[in-house]
Design an enzyme around this catalytic site. Structure first.
Site, PDB file in Angstrom:
ATOM      1  N   TYR A   1      10.439   6.881  -2.699  1.00 32.85           N
ATOM      2  CA  TYR A   1       9.390   7.753  -3.240  1.00 32.85           C
ATOM      3  C   TYR A   1       8.118   7.519  -2.441  1.00 32.85           C
ATOM      4  CZ  TYR A   1       5.902   9.971  -6.083  1.00 32.85           C
ATOM      5  OH  TYR A   1       4.865  10.773  -6.485  1.00 32.85           O
TER       6      TYR A   1
ATOM      7  N   LYS B   1      -2.809   2.526  -5.235  1.00 32.18           N
ATOM      8  CA  LYS B   1      -2.559   2.077  -6.605  1.00 32.18           C
ATOM      9  C   LYS B   1      -3.393   0.857  -7.029  1.00 32.18           C
ATOM     10  CE  LYS B   1       1.521   4.514  -7.930  1.00 32.18           C
ATOM     11  NZ  LYS B   1       2.570   5.042  -7.065  1.00 32.18           N
TER      12      LYS B   1
ATOM     13  N   TYR C   1       4.317  16.155 -14.356  1.00 35.97           N
ATOM     14  CA  TYR C   1       5.693  16.637 -14.474  1.00 35.97           C
ATOM     15  C   TYR C   1       6.007  17.206 -15.860  1.00 35.97           C
ATOM     16  CZ  TYR C   1       5.700  13.501 -10.499  1.00 35.97           C
ATOM     17  OH  TYR C   1       5.374  12.864  -9.336  1.00 35.97           O
TER      18      TYR C   1
END
Ligand SMILES: *Cc1c(COP(=O)(O)O)cnc(C)c1O
Length: 430
Positions: free
Chosen positions: A145, A275, A17
């Site tokens: 998300y 993750k 980002y």
């Protein structure tokens, strides 16, 4: 001067980002060990992020190193089409054992976003095979998300998600209000009402509901009542809509349970994990589903599940994942996470009375200070590094999710740094 070419990095390498015209500074890392990240200049930072939920055992762990080294000595990778191997079988057994009983079928992929795409594709193929091709949309919660690939983006919060510029090309999904109930509260009929209504209105066109159980991560770091989750499961059954849990952030102990769904004793039809799956070593994710879903997909047209990544079930990744799960289940992780919860609750409490602080919340090894205004990222990042900690806020959220191996003293240092940095944001805070 260090040897990492920061000038080249700045000119040529995209970070998450960021702008290529005016990138924010990045800090060069030499190595990481235990709970410490060592910068090139020798400065050691206490890690408050677990490299985005992943490094639950800390860095450079001898057991995890050994697992990946041993596997590299045998084979780093073989294609998974037509071949199989022990690392994949051993890991799938562990995942099936750890997750709710109905989840019996495992699909390995390379990242969280892909595991979400896979889960959604499973739901769509299921509905199609069951003769319901009109059921192709998704219902989700605001503030969620689910990743950065296209269909995953379509179920991220439309406002806080960074994706509204793609809104014209994304599939249009149905959004229900994020739960207002907090973790320790019960979920009132009013709290679930918007979700219930959306399901009632749209169920004929809905393939599945997708959500993050109990803790919404990058979409807002919100915790909500397990009671809400139980109600969602009931409603999905009533309306014939599949339920997908995205535990990519919450899985493997982070919320104080092995999976956040255990707070509600709710089993999904499809579960995504990633993750912390490999203890933060390499990218790997998995999507689990039930006999029933897999059966319908396999009996319908075209009779196969249409997905197959090149690096599916990579043996290095599967080996280190099995070792990481082994480390976790053979340790007293519940006590460690509980101690972190106590430490964070105590340590972040002073922030609550600061000007500019909207909320402080802690669940398991997750601590969040929500501000009234977005932070100046570059400035606060610098302040944290000067204080000897690695904390990376986003927007209005300053949050901690340290490796489970963190000591009480290190945790105190981390919380103190957050209190100090947050205090400095508004004059007059002590
Ligand atoms: C990080 C995350 C993802 C995306 O995973 P990637 O590995 O970054 O693609 C999806 N869902 C949740 C809840 C996450 O926290």
């Amino acid at each position: 001067m260090g040897t990492i070419d920061l000038d080249f990095d700045r000119k040529h390498i995209w970070h998450p980002y960021t702008s290529m015209r005016d990138p924010l500074p990045v800090y060069p890392v030499k190595s990481a060990s235990g709970v410490y990240i060592e910068l090139e200049d020798g400065k050691r930072l206490i890690d408050g992020m677990s490299s985005w939920w992943a490094a639950i055992h800390g860095y450079n762990h001898p057991v995890l190193n050994k697992a990946i080294e041993q596997q590299a000595g045998m084979m780093s990778h073989v294609m998974f089409g037509g071949l199989t191997h022990e690392p994949a079988v051993a890991l799938a057994k562990k995942l099936i054992e750890l997750t709710p009983e109905p989840l019996q079928k495992v699909f390995f992929s390379d990242s969280g976003s892909v595991s979400v795409e896979v889960g959604i594709k499973m739901a769509l193929q299921y509905q199609q095979a069951a003769g319901h091709s009109e059921k192709h949309r998704l219902l989700t919660l605001r503030s969620g998300y689910h990743g950065d690939t296209f269909t995953a983006m379509s179920v991220c919060d439309p406002v806080t998600g960074m994706h509204n510029l793609f809104s014209g090309v994304l599939p249009q999904q149905v959004f229900a209000e994020a739960p207002r109930c907090r973790f320790h509260e019960t979920c009132s009929d009013g709290c679930i009402e918007d979700f219930r209504r959306k399901l009632e209105t749209h169920h004929r066109e809905l393939a599945a509901v997708i959500l993050e159980p109990v803790v919404q991560g990058a979409g807002g770091m919100r915790c909500y009542s397990p009671d809400h989750l139980g109600k969602v499961r009931e409603l999905c059954d009533r309306y014939g809509v599949l339920l997908i849990f995205d535990e990519i952030a919450t899985g493997f102990g982070r919320t104080g349970r092995m999976f956040a769904l255990e707070h509600a004793n709710a089993a999904p039809d499809i579960l995504c994990v990633g993750k912390a799956l490999t203890g933060g070593y390499v990218s790997l994710a998995a999507t689990l589903t039930t006999e029933q879903v897999a059966g319908v997909i396999s009996e319908g047209e075209p009779g196969v599940f249409m997905h197959g990544p090149t690096f599916m079930a990579n043996p290095l990744a599967c080996s280190v994942a099995s070792a990481s799960i082994g480390l976790l289940t053979s340790s007293d992780w519940r006590k460690k996470v509980l101690n972190i919860e106590k430490g964070l609750s105590l340590g972040l409490e002073p922030c609550r009375s600061f000007r500019g602080v909207a909320d402080v919340r802690v669940l398991g090894a997750i601590g969040v200070v929500e501000l009234e205004n977005p932070v100046d990222m570059a400035a606060i990042q610098k302040s944290f590094v000067e204080k000897g900690v690695w904390v990376r806020p986003f927007g209005k959220l300053v949050y901690l999710m340290p490796p489970y191996i963190i000591s009480g003293q290190e945790l105190t240092a981390l919380s103190n740094a957050v209190c100090a940095a947050v205090g400095e944001l508004s004059p007059g805070n002590g």
